[in-house]
Design an enzyme around this catalytic site. Structure first.
Site, PDB file in Angstrom:
ATOM      1  CE  LYS A   1      -5.945   1.800  -0.763  1.00 12.72           C
ATOM      2  NZ  LYS A   1      -6.281   1.992   0.593  1.00 12.72           N
TER       3      LYS A   1
ATOM      4  CE  LYS B   1      -3.619   2.432   2.474  1.00 11.06           C
ATOM      5  NZ  LYS B   1      -4.543   2.431   3.610  1.00 11.06           N
TER       6      LYS B   1
HETATM    7  C1  PBG Z   1      -7.520   3.440   5.323  1.00  6.39           C
HETATM    8  C2  PBG Z   1      -7.721   3.285   3.885  1.00  6.39           C
HETATM    9  C3  PBG Z   1      -7.513   4.218   2.860  1.00  6.39           C
HETATM   10  C4  PBG Z   1      -7.965   3.601   1.684  1.00  6.39           C
HETATM   11  C5  PBG Z   1      -8.394   2.326   2.028  1.00  6.39           C
HETATM   12  N1  PBG Z   1      -8.222   2.144   3.388  1.00  6.39           N
HETATM   13  C6  PBG Z   1      -7.045   5.607   2.889  1.00  6.39           C
HETATM   14  C7  PBG Z   1      -5.679   5.963   3.279  1.00  6.39           C
HETATM   15  O1  PBG Z   1      -4.813   5.126   3.511  1.00  6.39           O
HETATM   16  O2  PBG Z   1      -5.482   7.167   3.389  1.00  6.39           O
HETATM   17  C8  PBG Z   1      -7.991   4.236   0.315  1.00  6.39           C
HETATM   18  C9  PBG Z   1      -9.074   3.736  -0.590  1.00  6.39           C
HETATM   19  C10 PBG Z   1      -9.338   4.579  -1.783  1.00  6.39           C
HETATM   20  O3  PBG Z   1      -8.698   5.612  -2.033  1.00  6.39           O
HETATM   21  O4  PBG Z   1     -10.253   4.205  -2.534  1.00  6.39           O
HETATM   22  N2  PBG Z   1      -6.228   3.421   5.776  1.00  6.39           N
END
Ligand code: PBG
Length: 339
Positions: free
Chosen positions: A261, A208
């Protein structure tokens, strides 16, 4: 054998021939639809609200419990595999304690959906950022001057494990930690096993990245960090080897599936993570990626249906087994029309 013996166009001549040699398939059963489930007190329009549009994500709404149930029923009817639940709580505190409330909105929604639509998988996002007053994904440590400074990795692990167990107790089919703390998969696995949930799989948000493409999500979930950014725990977009290492560590800690992601700019890592881990890989087609397509389509700059199906197919081609996408309902409908 080169031209003129070889003519690549021979097998492209008709729809039948193209179908015969198509390498990649896309099915609704490979898609997961994210839902934002809001507590009554979290709606700007007042607690009687059922749905609230999200300005940055046309077509996506914050949902009441009953509206989320209706969405889940529609998703199941369309053949979509799963919903991924995010909570929008009315109250936040420094620890994000509403994240593990047995009567919290994600716990309530999980129970309601599993009761009404048992065949639809419920995946829950395990994170604190929607629930903390400061918007970070873990609890904060004070610096020497008493100022809240950085996210305390080890102190956060126990809280994440509590959240995951509360989701499992509510009936979640899969828990998906997205916080990017070190050791969270192992901590969650141990806690789940200790509470009798040895069979609940963990989908780890392993690769991520600290991405600009989460902007619209943070408006939807009200989870933008109040200060600083997430570069102290999420991956640097420049680092592919490090992403593979993260995924391999999550495998060691007991992850059942791993995630990459965002998706669109990270196809190389979908492939690399899949090859290195041999686990099922989920690609998260995130909010900013959705918003770009919606904005361009609304301006008449591209054909939304063709663009979405091309994007989702390309993620499958890169190696994604599962795709998490806000386009899931439209895509399922378009796929059904095609056949
Ligand atoms: C929570 C989380 C996020 C997303 C999924 N879980 C946001 C972040 O890390 O700031 C992003 C999902 C998206 O942008 O569609 N940590």
């Amino acid at each position: 054998m080169a031209f003129p013996l070889t003519r690549m166009r021979r097998l492209r001549a008709t729809a039948g021939l193209r179908g015969l040699v198509r390498e990649t398939d896309l099915r609704a059963g490979q898609l997961a639809l994210p839902l934002f489930v809001a507590e009554p007190g979290a709606f700007a329009a007042g607690s009687a609200a059922e749905r609230e549009p999200i300005a940055t994500m046309p077509g996506v709404e914050r949902l009441s419990l009953s509206a989320a149930l209706a969405e889940a029923e529609q998703a199941a009817a369309a053949g979509i595999a799963a919903v991924l639940l995010f909570g929008v709580p009315a109250d936040k505190d420094a620890e994000g304690s509403s994240a593990w409330d047995e009567e919290g909105i994600v716990q309530l929604a999980t129970r309601a959906i599993k009761r009404a639509v048992p065949g639809l998988l419920v995946i829950t996002d395990v994170c604190l950022c929607e629930y903390t007053s400061h918007g970070h994904c873990g609890v904060l440590r004070e610096d020497a001057g008493g100022e809240l400074a950085s996210v305390d990795n080890d102190a956060t692990l126990e809280l994440l494990a509590r959240v995951a167990c509360s989701h499992a107790r509510a009936g979640a089919d899969v828990v998906a930690p997205s916080d990017m703390m070190d050791g969270r998969v192992g901590a969650i696995r141990e806690a789940l096993d200790g509470e009798g949930f040895a069979h609940t799989p963990i989908l780890a948000y392993s690769a991520k990245f600290a991405s600009a493409f989460y902007g619209p999500f943070r408006e939807a979930a009200g989870s933008a960090p109040a200060f600083g950014d997430r570069r102290g725990y999420q991956l640097d977009p420049a680092n592919g080897r490090e992403a593979v290492r993260e995924a391999l560590l999550d495998v060691q800690e007991g992850a059942d599936m791993v995630m990459v992601k965002p998706a669109l700019a990270y196809g190389d890592l979908i492939r690399a993570v899949k090859r290195a881990t041999r686990l099922p890989v989920a690609a998260y087609n995130v909010s900013g990626e959705y918003a770009m397509v919606k904005a361009a389509a609304a301006a008449g700059y591209l054909d939304e249906r063709a663009a979405v199906l091309e994007i989702l197919t390309s993620l499958r081609r890169a190696g994604a087994d599962t795709i998490i996408t806000y386009h899931a309902k439209d895509a399922a409908r378009w796929l059904a029309e095609q056949t």
